[in-house]
Design an enzyme around this catalytic site. Structure first.
Site, PDB file in Angstrom:
ATOM      1  CE  LYS A 126      -4.403   1.402   0.158  1.00  0.00           C
ATOM      2  NZ  LYS A 126      -5.571   0.593  -0.255  1.00  0.00           N
ATOM      3  CG  ASP A 166      -7.406   3.577  -1.020  1.00  0.00           C
ATOM      4  OD1 ASP A 166      -7.929   2.528  -0.968  1.00  0.00           O
ATOM      5  OD2 ASP A 166      -7.036   4.336  -0.031  1.00  0.00           O
TER       6      ASP A 166
HETATM    7  P1  NDP Z   1     -12.987   8.016  -2.562  1.00  0.00           P
HETATM    8  O1  NDP Z   1     -11.878   8.860  -2.671  1.00  0.00           O
HETATM    9  O2  NDP Z   1     -13.338   7.828  -4.139  1.00  0.00           O
HETATM   10  O3  NDP Z   1     -14.382   8.328  -1.773  1.00  0.00           O
HETATM   11  C1  NDP Z   1     -14.032   8.304  -0.306  1.00  0.00           C
HETATM   12  C2  NDP Z   1     -15.387   8.657   0.224  1.00  0.00           C
HETATM   13  O4  NDP Z   1     -15.408   8.650   1.579  1.00  0.00           O
HETATM   14  C3  NDP Z   1     -15.687  10.168  -0.126  1.00  0.00           C
HETATM   15  O5  NDP Z   1     -17.196  10.488  -0.318  1.00  0.00           O
HETATM   16  C4  NDP Z   1     -14.918  10.941   0.897  1.00  0.00           C
HETATM   17  O6  NDP Z   1     -15.641  12.272   1.358  1.00  0.00           O
HETATM   18  C5  NDP Z   1     -15.497  10.119   2.398  1.00  0.00           C
HETATM   19  N1  NDP Z   1     -14.344  10.042   3.314  1.00  0.00           N
HETATM   20  C6  NDP Z   1     -12.927   9.948   3.035  1.00  0.00           C
HETATM   21  N2  NDP Z   1     -12.283  10.069   4.121  1.00  0.00           N
HETATM   22  C7  NDP Z   1     -13.185  10.505   4.950  1.00  0.00           C
HETATM   23  C8  NDP Z   1     -13.291  10.698   6.471  1.00  0.00           C
HETATM   24  N3  NDP Z   1     -12.167  10.932   6.967  1.00  0.00           N
HETATM   25  N4  NDP Z   1     -14.425  11.148   7.236  1.00  0.00           N
HETATM   26  C9  NDP Z   1     -15.490  11.060   6.259  1.00  0.00           C
HETATM   27  N5  NDP Z   1     -15.868  10.609   5.051  1.00  0.00           N
HETATM   28  C10 NDP Z   1     -14.515  10.491   4.537  1.00  0.00           C
HETATM   29  O7  NDP Z   1     -12.454   6.651  -2.134  1.00  0.00           O
HETATM   30  P2  NDP Z   1     -12.862   5.156  -2.468  1.00  0.00           P
HETATM   31  O8  NDP Z   1     -14.514   4.862  -2.895  1.00  0.00           O
HETATM   32  O9  NDP Z   1     -11.989   4.606  -3.647  1.00  0.00           O
HETATM   33  O10 NDP Z   1     -12.453   4.431  -1.252  1.00  0.00           O
HETATM   34  C11 NDP Z   1     -13.451   4.271   0.133  1.00  0.00           C
HETATM   35  C12 NDP Z   1     -13.080   3.410   0.885  1.00  0.00           C
HETATM   36  O11 NDP Z   1     -12.957   1.913   0.370  1.00  0.00           O
HETATM   37  C13 NDP Z   1     -11.514   3.450   1.606  1.00  0.00           C
HETATM   38  O12 NDP Z   1     -11.373   2.895   2.783  1.00  0.00           O
HETATM   39  C14 NDP Z   1     -10.765   2.605   0.462  1.00  0.00           C
HETATM   40  O13 NDP Z   1      -9.528   1.871   1.017  1.00  0.00           O
HETATM   41  C15 NDP Z   1     -11.513   1.318   0.304  1.00  0.00           C
HETATM   42  N6  NDP Z   1     -11.227   0.500  -1.036  1.00  0.00           N
HETATM   43  C16 NDP Z   1     -11.465   1.339  -2.114  1.00  0.00           C
HETATM   44  C17 NDP Z   1     -11.082   0.345  -3.409  1.00  0.00           C
HETATM   45  C18 NDP Z   1     -11.248   0.896  -4.766  1.00  0.00           C
HETATM   46  O14 NDP Z   1     -11.346  -0.003  -5.478  1.00  0.00           O
HETATM   47  N7  NDP Z   1     -11.503   2.260  -4.770  1.00  0.00           N
HETATM   48  C19 NDP Z   1     -10.811  -1.148  -3.227  1.00  0.00           C
HETATM   49  C20 NDP Z   1     -11.006  -1.735  -1.817  1.00  0.00           C
HETATM   50  C21 NDP Z   1     -11.194  -0.738  -0.631  1.00  0.00           C
HETATM   51  P3  NDP Z   1     -14.837  13.777   0.642  1.00  0.00           P
HETATM   52  O15 NDP Z   1     -15.171  13.469  -0.895  1.00  0.00           O
HETATM   53  O16 NDP Z   1     -15.567  14.726   1.243  1.00  0.00           O
HETATM   54  O17 NDP Z   1     -13.209  13.279   1.142  1.00  0.00           O
END
Ligand code: NDP
Length: 444
Positions: A126, A166
């Protein structure tokens, strides 16, 4: 002292300032106890758990870049190559101000087991940076990505380490990083996944984590005498995972009614309008207030609160430790039957235990969100073959992988007398293959 306790002590002493990493190691080793105890002497002699909890290497570097005003900015970059016993390191790059070495280590450690569960030959890693893409111009994001890759390119490669997206790293960032890698190394290789379709990306990769989460949820309910159709779903997050989880849930006849970002959340009793959500988040990169402004049925609330909504299923898809004990209690009281993690470790340890003890089916992220990395591995296969598969081909492989993961974790839990404990099942099934490969390869 048992071998597990000895190693837990050692990990706590060595990594005292990394709470998320300690949380992840604690959860994994606790649920591996029966497996370790059955092989205690052998594993202790081989120092298997010490080797598993110490990354192969941790790379930390300076990322200088110039902003639009001509000011030089400096961020910190990380890549943790945790374990490559079963394949090249594989895991995403997180760009978020909260990133530090402990967060990257927790994610890299979880990735070892997740990647093993997919059944594909990929090890765990990672990376990321404390850079915040929010509010930056495209030129600034490009400047950061180029500087980040200028250093990272020394340590990665199609058969060495293959990063992906991510939080904060989407198609735009992957594109800039791929361009810089190609320019410096002079090779055109599948060194990153999540690439655009015009330069080696895989169809269905964008959708894969969210879709995979729903394939897992569908199988879980089916095997527990229920059905996903007509279920009301609470989703957190409004990013890549959340959006495609909402989309697939609707395709399967369920009704997702919430989503959230880091400033607030939406309750839309009519069901989330996924096209509008995509427009707000993917195209305009705007706040959820814009969704509420365009949709009369939607209510916008500041802060956090999606878990207070009455639902049958909860899908946390935002970030780590976003579903607390009080939320778990509310979900159980409101009749929620299943929680499947789209994000990595979104449920705190105590909330997880509460859900499990109160008959709420619970599938941890390392199993439920493995569809993303699985499809990344399918992208690597297509790059090696220099072929592109159709959307339907990739999607059907993804579905098979998720259904297989469900049955593997269910079987592993049953083998150790922990029927229905999918946390234990995922850790055990993921661990067995990695442990076997590590032992076979000797002390290295
Ligand atoms: P994105 O950046 O596309 O979206 C993240 C979302 O979560 C946004 O809506 C963001 O809000 C919100 N968010 C992020 N940090 C915080 C926080 N500290 N408090 C509240 N809301 C928060 O990321 P992904 O959708 O790709 O990833 C989401 C999760 O899934 C993560 O844990 C990631 O590790 C996991 N994941 C992702 C994969 C992928 O293929 N993308 C694969 C496997 C796991 P805002 O826009 O306001 O920042």
């Amino acid at each position: 002292m048992s071998y597990v306790d000895e190693v837990l002590e050692r990990v706590k002493t060595k990594n005292a300032s990394e709470p998320e990493f300690l949380q992840a190691v604690d959860e994994v080793l606790e649920s591996l106890r029966p497996v370790i105890e059955a092989n205690e002497e052998k594993y202790r002699k081989e120092a298997l758990l010490e080797r598993l909890t110490e990354p192969d290497r941790q790379i930390k570097f300076r990322v200088p870049w110039v902003d639009d005003k001509g000011q030089v900015q400096v961020n910190t970059g990380y890549r943790v190559q945790f374990n490559n016993a079963i394949g090249p390191y594989k895991g995403g790059l997180r760009l978020h101000p909260s990133v530090n070495i402990g967060i990257i280590k927790f994610l890299g450690f979880e990735q070892i087991f997740k990647n093993s569960l997919t059944g594909l030959p990929i090890g765990g890693g990672k990376g990321g940076s404390d850079f915040d893409p929010k509010g930056k111009s495209d030129r600034e994001v490009m400047a950061f990505c180029q500087s980040f890759m200028t250093e990272l390119c020394k340590y990665i490669g199609a058969d060495v380490d293959v990063p992906a997206g991510d939080i904060g790293t989407g198609a735009r960032e992957i594109g800039y990083m791929f361009g810089q890698y190609k320019k410096i190394k002079g090779t055109y290789e599948g060194v990153l996944t999540g690439k655009g379709l015009s330069y080696g990306g895989s169809l269905a990769r964008t959708e894969a984590t969210g879709y995979g989460l729903l394939y897992m949820t569908e199988e879980l309910l089916k095997c527990n005498g229920s059905d996903i159709k007509d279920k009301v779903i609470a989703v957190s997050g409004a990013g890549n995972v959340a959006i495609y989880a909402i989309q697939k849930a609707q395709q399967l006849g369920a009704k997702p009614v919430t989503c959230s970002d880091s400033t607030g959340w939406i309750y839309d009793p009519e069901g989330i309008d996924v096209e509008l959500l995509k427009e707000v988040k993917e195209v305009k990169r705007a706040r959820l207030t814009e969704y509420a402004a365009a949709r009369p049925s939607a209510q916008y609330h500041e802060g956090r609160g999606v878990w207070s909504v009455k639902c049958d299923i909860a899908l946390p898809c935002a970030t780590q430790n976003e579903l607390h004990l009080a939320d778990a209690k509310m979900l159980a009281t409101n009749g929620c039957m299943a929680v499947c993690e789209g994000a990595n470790m979104p449920t705190t340890e105590e909330a997880t235990k509460y859900l499990q003890n109160n008959n709420v089916l619970f599938v941890p992220g390392k199993a439920a969100n493995a569809g993303g990395v699985a499809t990344s591995a399918l992208e690597m296969s297509q790059n090696s073959e220099r072929l592109s598969w159709t959307f339907e081909e990739v999607d059907s492989k993804l579905k098979d992988i998720m259904v297989n993961i469900y049955h593997n974790i269910d079987d592993a839990a049953k083998r150790y007398g922990k029927d229905g404990d999918y946390v234990a099942g995922a850790n055990i099934a993921g661990f067995e293959k990695v442990a076997d490969a590590m032992l076979a390869q000797g002390v290295c």
